[in-house]
Structures are given as C-alpha cells and as structure tokens.
Design a protein around this motif. Sequence first.
Motif, PDB file in Angstrom:
ATOM      1  N   GLN A  73     -10.339   2.938  -0.748  1.00  8.68           N
ATOM      2  CA  GLN A  73     -11.750   2.319  -0.893  1.00  8.68           C
ATOM      3  C   GLN A  73     -12.990   3.046  -1.281  1.00  8.68           C
ATOM      4  O   GLN A  73     -14.176   2.475  -0.924  1.00  8.68           O
ATOM      5  CB  GLN A  73     -12.264   1.282   0.359  1.00  8.68           C
ATOM      6  N   GLU A  77       0.837  -1.309   0.069  1.00  7.15           N
ATOM      7  CA  GLU A  77       0.040   0.029   0.015  1.00  7.15           C
ATOM      8  C   GLU A  77       0.745   1.214   0.046  1.00  7.15           C
ATOM      9  O   GLU A  77       0.648   2.171  -0.650  1.00  7.15           O
ATOM     10  CB  GLU A  77      -0.985   0.010   1.196  1.00  7.15           C
ATOM     11  N   ALA A  78       1.995   1.016   0.838  1.00  5.31           N
ATOM     12  CA  ALA A  78       2.851   2.303   0.929  1.00  5.31           C
ATOM     13  C   ALA A  78       3.547   2.690  -0.355  1.00  5.31           C
ATOM     14  O   ALA A  78       3.732   3.739  -0.740  1.00  5.31           O
ATOM     15  CB  ALA A  78       3.865   2.137   2.064  1.00  5.31           C
ATOM     16  N   PHE A  88       2.431   1.746  -3.324  1.00  6.74           N
ATOM     17  CA  PHE A  88       1.699   2.333  -4.418  1.00  6.74           C
ATOM     18  C   PHE A  88       1.295   3.865  -4.119  1.00  6.74           C
ATOM     19  O   PHE A  88       1.080   4.729  -5.078  1.00  6.74           O
ATOM     20  CB  PHE A  88       0.163   1.765  -4.378  1.00  6.74           C
ATOM     21  N   PHE A  89       1.244   4.180  -2.731  1.00  4.99           N
ATOM     22  CA  PHE A  89       0.872   5.405  -2.325  1.00  4.99           C
ATOM     23  C   PHE A  89       1.658   6.424  -2.661  1.00  4.99           C
ATOM     24  O   PHE A  89       1.861   7.463  -3.605  1.00  4.99           O
ATOM     25  CB  PHE A  89       0.607   5.573  -0.861  1.00  4.99           C
ATOM     26  N   MET A 115      -7.400   3.493  -3.412  1.00  3.84           N
ATOM     27  CA  MET A 115      -6.808   2.792  -2.087  1.00  3.84           C
ATOM     28  C   MET A 115      -7.611   3.162  -1.033  1.00  3.84           C
ATOM     29  O   MET A 115      -7.270   2.773   0.158  1.00  3.84           O
ATOM     30  CB  MET A 115      -5.326   3.420  -2.252  1.00  3.84           C
TER      31      MET A 115
END
Lengths: 471, 171
Positions: free
Chosen positions: B49, B3-4, B6-7, B47
């Motif tokens: 949601q 997640e990080a 992609f962020f 991301m």
Amino acid sequence: MPWGLLAPELGLCLWILVMLLADLAPATRKPQLSWLALGGIGFTAVLLAWQQPLWARGESFQSMLAVTHFSGLYKCFFTATAAVVVIMTRQFQRHLPAHLGAFYMLLFTALLGTFVLASMRDLLMLFLGLELLTFSLYIMAAYLKAEAKSIEAGMKYLILGSVSSGFLVYGIALLYGFAGGTSFTQVQNAFTYALTVPATAYAGMVLVLAGLGFKIAASPFNLWVPDVYEGAPTPVVALLSVGSKMAGAMALLQLLTGIFAPIAAFWMPLLAALSVATLLYGNLGALAQTNIKRLLGYSSIGHAGYLLMGLSTGSVAGAEAVTYYLLAYLFSTLAVFLVVIAASDAVGGDALEDYRGLSQRSGFLAAVMFLGLLSLAGVPPLAGFVGKLLVLLATVESGRLWLVAVGAVNVAIALYYYLLIVKRMYLDAPRQTQPIAVPAATRVTLYVLVLGILVVGIWQAPFLRWISAIR
Amino acid sequence: MAEAVFFYLFTGAMLAAAWSVVFNRQPLYSVLSLLVVMFCLAALFVMLQAYFVAALQVLLYAGAVLVLFLFVIMLLNLAPEALARMRVFTWQGGGALLGLWLAFLLARIFAASAQDEGALSAASAPRGSVEAVGQLLFEKYLIPFELTSFIILAAIIGAVTLGKREVPAKR
C-alpha cells in the motif's frame, strides 16, 4: 515565518536567475556581466548589513538554518572573496569561453552553498551546502574546455570529490542511526547523554571529518590539490583555495565546537596528528615545485595544517585563532592570485622562471606579490603573522608543545620557498623589459587587498573584538 | 490468499530477472532484465500500500535511471570480443562476501524486530502515501528540498556548458 532571516540567501537565489537570464540577452544589448555580478554581490552585502541587527538573537529557521554572529561574520568573508573572484574573472576573461553568464551563475551557486554552510543547524544542510559549493567548483574547474589540463583538473576534482561526499554521507547516516535525527541539537544531545558512545558513532564522526578534510585539503585527502590547482582557471583556483578551504574549516569549527564537543578527547589528538602530516606534506612538497600555481597549491595544504592545529586545541582561543587566520589568509592569498592572473599573460606562463625580474617590468605587481607572500609566510607586522601567532599561542595553551615546535619549523620551510619567488622577482634579470599594464579595476582591488593585509596585521584590536563576539 | 499468490508471482519473477541481470552476457539484456526487476519491486510496494513509492520506483528507476544506463551502454558500443573478455565470475568472491554481509544485516534486523513485535510495521506503516511524503517535503524539509533544486540547476547548466560544442566566435 521570519523570512528576514533568509534575506541574503534569497537575494543570492534571485541573482542566480538574473545571471542566467542576462546571458540570454542578444549580443548587441548584453550587459557587462562582470559588473552585473559585482552588483549582485553588492546587493547581497546590503542584505547582510540590513540583517545585522538580527545576528545577536541567534534565531533559527525551521531548525535548519540559524542566523548568528558566527554565520554573519563568515558570510561577510565569503562575500568579499566572491567580489575579488569577479574582478579576477574580469582580468582573466580573455581565456574563458564566450558564455560567461553560466560561469558567474556558478560563482553565485557556490556562494549560496557557503552561506548555507555558515548557517547550518542540521547535518542535511551540511551535505547540501557542501554539494552546492563543490558541484559549482567541479564545473568551474573544467571551464577551459579547450585545454586538456583544465578537463583533467575538473575530472580529478569530480571523482575524488564524489568519493569524499560518499564518505560524508555514510558518516551522516551513521550519526543519524546513533542519534535518531539529523539536527545538531539531537546529535549533540545524543553524544552528551549517551552512557557509552558506540563505535558506529565514532566511525560516523571520523567519516564526516574525512569528507570535510577533503574540502580543506588536509592530508591524506589532498592528492587532488596540485593537479587541480595547476589545471583549473586561475580565478577558480583562488576560489578553491580561499572559498572552499574557508567553508571547510568553518564547517569543521561548527561541528567540533558543537555536536562533537562532548567527545573532544577523542578527536583532539586525531586532528593534531593530521595537522603534522598536512604541514609536512604541504611545505616539503612545495620545495620542489616549478609552477607557481602548483606551489601555491602545496602551500595551501600547509596552511590547512595550521588550521587543523588551531582546531585541534578544541578551545575558544583556538576557534578565534582559526577565524583570524582565515581572515588573514583571505587577504594574502587573494592578493597573490590576483597578481598571478594580472602578470601571467605578460610574463608568458605560470612557471616560476617566468617571474624573473618582475619588479623591473611592474614594480607595483612585484611589491604586492612580495607583501602577499611574506604575509602567507607569517612575517611581522603583516596579517599572516598575527594569524599564525594566535594559532601557535592557542596550541601552547592546550599543552601540545611538540605540535608548536613542528609549526615553528614549518614557518621556516615556508619562508624559504616564498623567498625564492621574491628572489626571482627582484634579483634575477628579466627576459624582456616591456612594462606590464594593470587595468584600473585590478589595481584598485590590489590596493584594497594590500590595505587589508596591513590593517589586519597592525591594528588587530577591532578585528579581535569582532571575532570574539562569535560566542 | 490472492495476496500470497501475487507476492510469490512477483517475487519469483523478480528473482528470475535478477538472475538474468547478473548472468546475461549482453549488457543490453542485463539492463532490460533490471527493468523487469524494478517493475516487480514496484508491484511489491503496491501490495504494501505504498502507492507513492511504487510510482516513484517506476518513474525514477524504470523511467530515468535505466534509460541512462541504456544510453551509456549503447554509447560505449562494446564489440563482441570485448564482451567475451569480460568475465562474469571475476567478482564472485567479493559478491559472495557482500551477499553474506547483507544476509547478516537482514538477520539482525529480523531478530531485533522479533523481540520488539510490531516495530517494523509501525515504522513503515503510514509513511508511503503521497500525503505523508508531501507533508515532510514541504514543511519539515522545505529548505533542503529547495536547495536541492539549486544543486540540480547548477548541474544542468554545467552539463550544458561543458557538453556544448564551441562555435568559433565571430570577431
């Protein structure tokens, strides 16, 4: 769900589509669009009358719209205005481009906007109603595509109107932040129970007032008025001058006596000051005009000043006076504009000089114009006099005597420039003496309007009772 | 962890594209860079949601608004010398002020949410779904929603009537 509460609005929505479809009919089988539009307005009036027993209960629909005596009364005013505008458009038709279905459709969307404003119970509805009304007017103002002045009018109205809508939305957002909701009950409770009202809430109120000030053409938001009044098609100017101003004043009335009532001490002096500025700007500006539509534009600014004066009292008497004033203004202004439309082709333009000797060419038109102008000036026993008297009395009660003095001085100024028109019509020699033909529909409408001016002026009791049922 | 990654990927791309929006000399390239910004923003919404908001972001901004921008720029068809005369830095003072104001507001919001732990997440959690938006739109805000459609109808009809070339009437 109580759909009966929405009957007139739904009827209008239906007729918007009817007008749109009627325009698509083949040219040979095309219905007379003006009669179809009048039919739609009659249909709406029937639905309003059918709904009348519901008014007293004051029910609301999803806390967005409510049907009350107040909303019912104003919806009647708006319906009457729209009917006269249809007659005006009929008289004016020759100048408009071929596809009139869209024009009448926009009249109905404007009417729907005013109905929404009359019933609103939520700041969202305030915004949507105003947008529906002004969007229609932007387009209608530019409807004479071939004339640069009409395009200019539409453009100026659009740009300044968008800016004022921006003010309004920003104000609504600030009020939402303060109250945590947009419904009138939430905002009013927030103002009532707040220990200290934060500066942002005051800013929100001022911005909302500015947005509405644009609609009623109050100083300093009235710079668009003269050019738009001069350039737009005359029936649209009448709709702007009566419908839009009435909608703005009505919305102000609802907000000031409703959600902003707890902070009346803040806005009362503000409105009084705006009223003085508006009165002087409108009436002094009118003195120098040479075009009748521009002159009526400035004079309509002056009338906005009296409306603000009535609103600044914050009392029930002031609210009733404003409503009565609007009723009188409706009849007088529509009569004057209908004469302007009926005469403009024959006299050759909208310049004041064109009205020289109108009485010798059509005694009827000149007489109606005379009555309408005197009523606008506030001469007894006509409708406008009673409206002005009630507004001034309510202001005396509120204790602002200096404001009454300014109002009285402005009556004299207004009388001067109105009488200058009368002098041209009756004392000056005409350029040509050929009589002016007035079609039957226009003639009947003028009789009805004159009757309105006289009855509202002389026999006030039933109207006062009607209006005092508001609360 | 993913997640990080992609962020930072999307945020980095977004900042780079935003830089290009402001400093590109060709308005056309600026708009295309703005398109990249919008897509990256949509990815960030995904991301979080908020799939519905992400879809709207792509449909409305990337799909409709930017196409409008492109149309206007191509319609204006600015000559190279006119472009050269336009100075990007004319507005830098105002831009800097607005940026400072935005930073101030964001700092206040974060300070407030630090005091009230979870206020931000509670306010934003369930509202981005299709279901939640649909419920609001068709129940609480049904009348405003339908009225908006009439405003748009009036605007469409107006655009068509005013924009149409007038055919000389057959008489």
